[in-house]
Design a protein around this motif. Structure first.
Motif, PDB file in Angstrom:
ATOM      1  N   PRO A  82      45.149  29.442  39.536  1.00 18.35           N
ATOM      2  CA  PRO A  82      45.948  30.550  40.552  1.00 18.35           C
ATOM      3  C   PRO A  82      45.123  31.876  40.279  1.00 18.35           C
ATOM      4  CG  PRO A  82      47.838  29.612  39.574  1.00 18.35           C
ATOM      5  CD  PRO A  82      46.597  29.051  38.889  1.00 18.35           C
ATOM      6  N   PHE A  83      44.549  32.298  41.566  1.00 18.14           N
ATOM      7  CA  PHE A  83      43.937  33.769  41.218  1.00 18.14           C
ATOM      8  C   PHE A  83      44.421  34.694  42.626  1.00 18.14           C
ATOM      9  CE2 PHE A  83      41.070  30.731  43.526  1.00 18.14           C
ATOM     10  CZ  PHE A  83      40.736  31.636  44.497  1.00 18.14           C
ATOM     11  N   LEU A  84      44.051  35.928  42.551  1.00 21.14           N
ATOM     12  CA  LEU A  84      44.361  36.863  43.342  1.00 21.14           C
ATOM     13  C   LEU A  84      43.295  37.839  43.882  1.00 21.14           C
ATOM     14  CD1 LEU A  84      47.463  38.606  41.740  1.00 21.14           C
ATOM     15  CD2 LEU A  84      47.648  36.634  43.168  1.00 21.14           C
ATOM     16  N   GLN A  85      43.188  37.945  45.041  1.00 18.77           N
ATOM     17  CA  GLN A  85      42.044  39.189  45.665  1.00 18.77           C
ATOM     18  C   GLN A  85      42.856  39.948  46.578  1.00 18.77           C
ATOM     19  OE1 GLN A  85      40.495  35.259  47.528  1.00 18.77           O
ATOM     20  NE2 GLN A  85      38.456  36.072  47.102  1.00 18.77           N
ATOM     21  N   ALA A  86      42.325  41.240  46.768  1.00 16.83           N
ATOM     22  CA  ALA A  86      42.839  41.946  47.446  1.00 16.83           C
ATOM     23  C   ALA A  86      41.863  43.266  47.815  1.00 16.83           C
ATOM     24  CB  ALA A  86      43.932  42.715  46.923  1.00 16.83           C
ATOM     25  N   GLN A  87      42.274  43.977  48.921  1.00 20.18           N
ATOM     26  CA  GLN A  87      41.520  45.186  49.127  1.00 20.18           C
ATOM     27  C   GLN A  87      42.507  46.304  48.738  1.00 20.18           C
ATOM     28  OE1 GLN A  87      40.936  46.929  53.297  1.00 20.18           O
ATOM     29  NE2 GLN A  87      38.655  45.945  52.763  1.00 20.18           N
ATOM     30  N   ALA A  88      42.152  47.356  48.140  1.00 19.24           N
ATOM     31  CA  ALA A  88      43.053  48.435  47.710  1.00 19.24           C
ATOM     32  C   ALA A  88      42.599  49.766  47.943  1.00 19.24           C
ATOM     33  CB  ALA A  88      43.399  48.297  46.136  1.00 19.24           C
ATOM     34  N   LEU A  89      43.272  50.718  47.953  1.00 17.73           N
ATOM     35  CA  LEU A  89      42.832  52.133  47.997  1.00 17.73           C
ATOM     36  C   LEU A  89      42.944  52.751  46.809  1.00 17.73           C
ATOM     37  CD1 LEU A  89      42.142  54.237  50.112  1.00 17.73           C
ATOM     38  CD2 LEU A  89      44.360  55.114  50.218  1.00 17.73           C
ATOM     39  N   ALA A  90      41.774  53.341  46.314  1.00 18.09           N
ATOM     40  CA  ALA A  90      41.865  53.929  44.940  1.00 18.09           C
ATOM     41  C   ALA A  90      42.067  55.476  44.849  1.00 18.09           C
ATOM     42  CB  ALA A  90      40.435  53.513  44.303  1.00 18.09           C
ATOM     43  N   GLU A  91      42.804  55.940  44.057  1.00 18.85           N
ATOM     44  CA  GLU A  91      42.769  57.473  43.923  1.00 18.85           C
ATOM     45  C   GLU A  91      42.832  57.687  42.533  1.00 18.85           C
ATOM     46  OE1 GLU A  91      46.687  59.112  44.669  1.00 18.85           O
ATOM     47  OE2 GLU A  91      47.545  57.268  44.653  1.00 18.85           O
ATOM     48  N   VAL A 127      47.510  48.207  46.501  1.00 15.44           N
ATOM     49  CA  VAL A 127      47.006  47.200  46.979  1.00 15.44           C
ATOM     50  C   VAL A 127      47.721  46.968  48.645  1.00 15.44           C
ATOM     51  CG1 VAL A 127      47.082  44.633  47.127  1.00 15.44           C
ATOM     52  CG2 VAL A 127      46.695  45.727  44.983  1.00 15.44           C
ATOM     53  N   ARG A 128      46.627  46.924  49.737  1.00 12.17           N
ATOM     54  CA  ARG A 128      47.403  46.599  50.766  1.00 12.17           C
ATOM     55  C   ARG A 128      48.052  45.220  51.180  1.00 12.17           C
ATOM     56  NH1 ARG A 128      42.007  49.254  54.007  1.00 12.17           N
ATOM     57  NH2 ARG A 128      42.185  51.257  53.245  1.00 12.17           N
ATOM     58  N   THR A 129      47.155  44.313  50.942  1.00 16.30           N
ATOM     59  CA  THR A 129      47.910  42.726  51.128  1.00 16.30           C
ATOM     60  C   THR A 129      47.029  41.966  49.728  1.00 16.30           C
ATOM     61  OG1 THR A 129      48.170  43.138  53.187  1.00 16.30           O
ATOM     62  CG2 THR A 129      47.955  40.979  52.401  1.00 16.30           C
ATOM     63  N   TRP A 130      47.999  41.174  49.168  1.00 11.95           N
ATOM     64  CA  TRP A 130      47.456  40.153  48.205  1.00 11.95           C
ATOM     65  C   TRP A 130      47.257  38.987  49.086  1.00 11.95           C
ATOM     66  CZ3 TRP A 130      45.601  41.342  44.022  1.00 11.95           C
ATOM     67  CH2 TRP A 130      45.955  42.311  42.943  1.00 11.95           C
ATOM     68  N   ARG A 131      46.182  38.332  48.443  1.00  9.55           N
ATOM     69  CA  ARG A 131      45.842  36.944  48.922  1.00  9.55           C
ATOM     70  C   ARG A 131      45.833  36.099  47.658  1.00  9.55           C
ATOM     71  NH1 ARG A 131      43.825  33.243  52.633  1.00  9.55           N
ATOM     72  NH2 ARG A 131      43.310  35.074  54.426  1.00  9.55           N
ATOM     73  N   ALA A 132      46.963  35.155  47.502  1.00 12.46           N
ATOM     74  CA  ALA A 132      47.024  34.663  46.346  1.00 12.46           C
ATOM     75  C   ALA A 132      46.634  32.928  46.600  1.00 12.46           C
ATOM     76  CB  ALA A 132      48.730  34.301  46.081  1.00 12.46           C
ATOM     77  N   THR A 133      45.684  32.402  45.995  1.00 12.29           N
ATOM     78  CA  THR A 133      45.132  31.128  45.876  1.00 12.29           C
ATOM     79  C   THR A 133      45.563  30.221  44.706  1.00 12.29           C
ATOM     80  OG1 THR A 133      43.245  32.130  47.348  1.00 12.29           O
ATOM     81  CG2 THR A 133      43.176  29.672  46.286  1.00 12.29           C
ATOM     82  N   ASP A 134      46.217  28.851  45.023  1.00 10.39           N
ATOM     83  CA  ASP A 134      46.729  28.044  44.093  1.00 10.39           C
ATOM     84  C   ASP A 134      46.267  26.798  44.622  1.00 10.39           C
ATOM     85  OD1 ASP A 134      47.840  26.559  42.139  1.00 10.39           O
ATOM     86  OD2 ASP A 134      49.742  27.498  42.353  1.00 10.39           O
ATOM     87  N   ILE A 135      45.040  26.348  44.283  1.00 10.60           N
ATOM     88  CA  ILE A 135      44.271  25.160  45.052  1.00 10.60           C
ATOM     89  C   ILE A 135      45.492  23.738  44.413  1.00 10.60           C
ATOM     90  CG2 ILE A 135      42.463  23.569  44.989  1.00 10.60           C
ATOM     91  CD1 ILE A 135      40.643  26.268  44.920  1.00 10.60           C
ATOM     92  N   PRO A 136      45.487  23.641  43.020  1.00 12.54           N
ATOM     93  CA  PRO A 136      46.320  22.625  42.847  1.00 12.54           C
ATOM     94  C   PRO A 136      47.668  22.381  43.633  1.00 12.54           C
ATOM     95  CG  PRO A 136      45.641  23.509  40.726  1.00 12.54           C
ATOM     96  CD  PRO A 136      45.124  24.475  41.916  1.00 12.54           C
ATOM     97  N   ASN A 137      48.182  23.528  44.025  1.00 16.90           N
ATOM     98  CA  ASN A 137      49.363  23.461  44.813  1.00 16.90           C
ATOM     99  C   ASN A 137      49.209  23.491  46.388  1.00 16.90           C
ATOM    100  OD1 ASN A 137      51.318  23.192  42.625  1.00 16.90           O
ATOM    101  ND2 ASN A 137      50.957  25.043  41.900  1.00 16.90           N
TER     102      ASN A 137
END
Length: 151
Positions: A82-91, A127-137
């Motif tokens: 499993p891995f996560l991807q996101a766009q975020a606002l840094a401050e 983080v605005r929205t996470w995209r969680a990917t879990d290929i085996p599932n």
């Protein structure tokens, strides 16, 4: 074969578990020197807030100051885990929050302590929205977990 769509709670659990299981992430920025990706230690405070430090004279902090929209990947590097991807606002955090960010970071990642004696700046990612990917599932494409400001 039937695929059951995971509930928001299941996606949130995967996000929380993946964040807890990782000490570092890849941070992508884009400033006047062009795009850049670097690895950084982080500590999460909830699913949508990540705390870290960046080198004062580094390319990453310079890019964040120019363009606070960043992207992150939390991963072992293997697409079969499993891995996560996101766009975020840094401050850059205000001075009164600096010690808290540093303490959170050392609590989660004790080996990050030596970095804190170097010239570094505390930064918080929202983080605005996470995209969680879990290929085996069967989560390909990944499933999204919107942040509190993005229903």
């Amino acid at each position: 074969m039937t695929t059951v769509e995971p509930t928001a709670g299941v996606v949130a659990d995967l996000v929380r578990g993946t964040l807890a299981a990782h000490k570092s992430l890849f941070l992508a920025t884009a400033g006047s020197d062009g795009p850049w990706v670097g690895g950084v230690y982080f500590a999460e405070t909830g699913e949508f807030t990540l705390n870290l430090v960046l080198e004062d004279r580094g390319r990453t902090l310079a890019a964040v100051r120019e363009n606070p929209v960043v992207s992150v990947v939390v991963s072992t590097g293997s697409p079969m885990q499993p891995f996560l991807q996101a766009q975020a606002l840094a401050e850059v955090v205000p001075p009164e929050d600096d010690e808290r960010v540093r303490a959170l970071l050392v609590e989660k990642v004790p080996e990050a302590a030596p970095f804190l004696s170097a010239p570094v700046t505390a930064v918080r990612l929202t983080v605005r929205t996470w995209r969680a990917t879990d290929i085996p599932n069967g989560w390909l494409p990944g499933r999204e977990l919107p942040g509190p400001r993005h229903p």
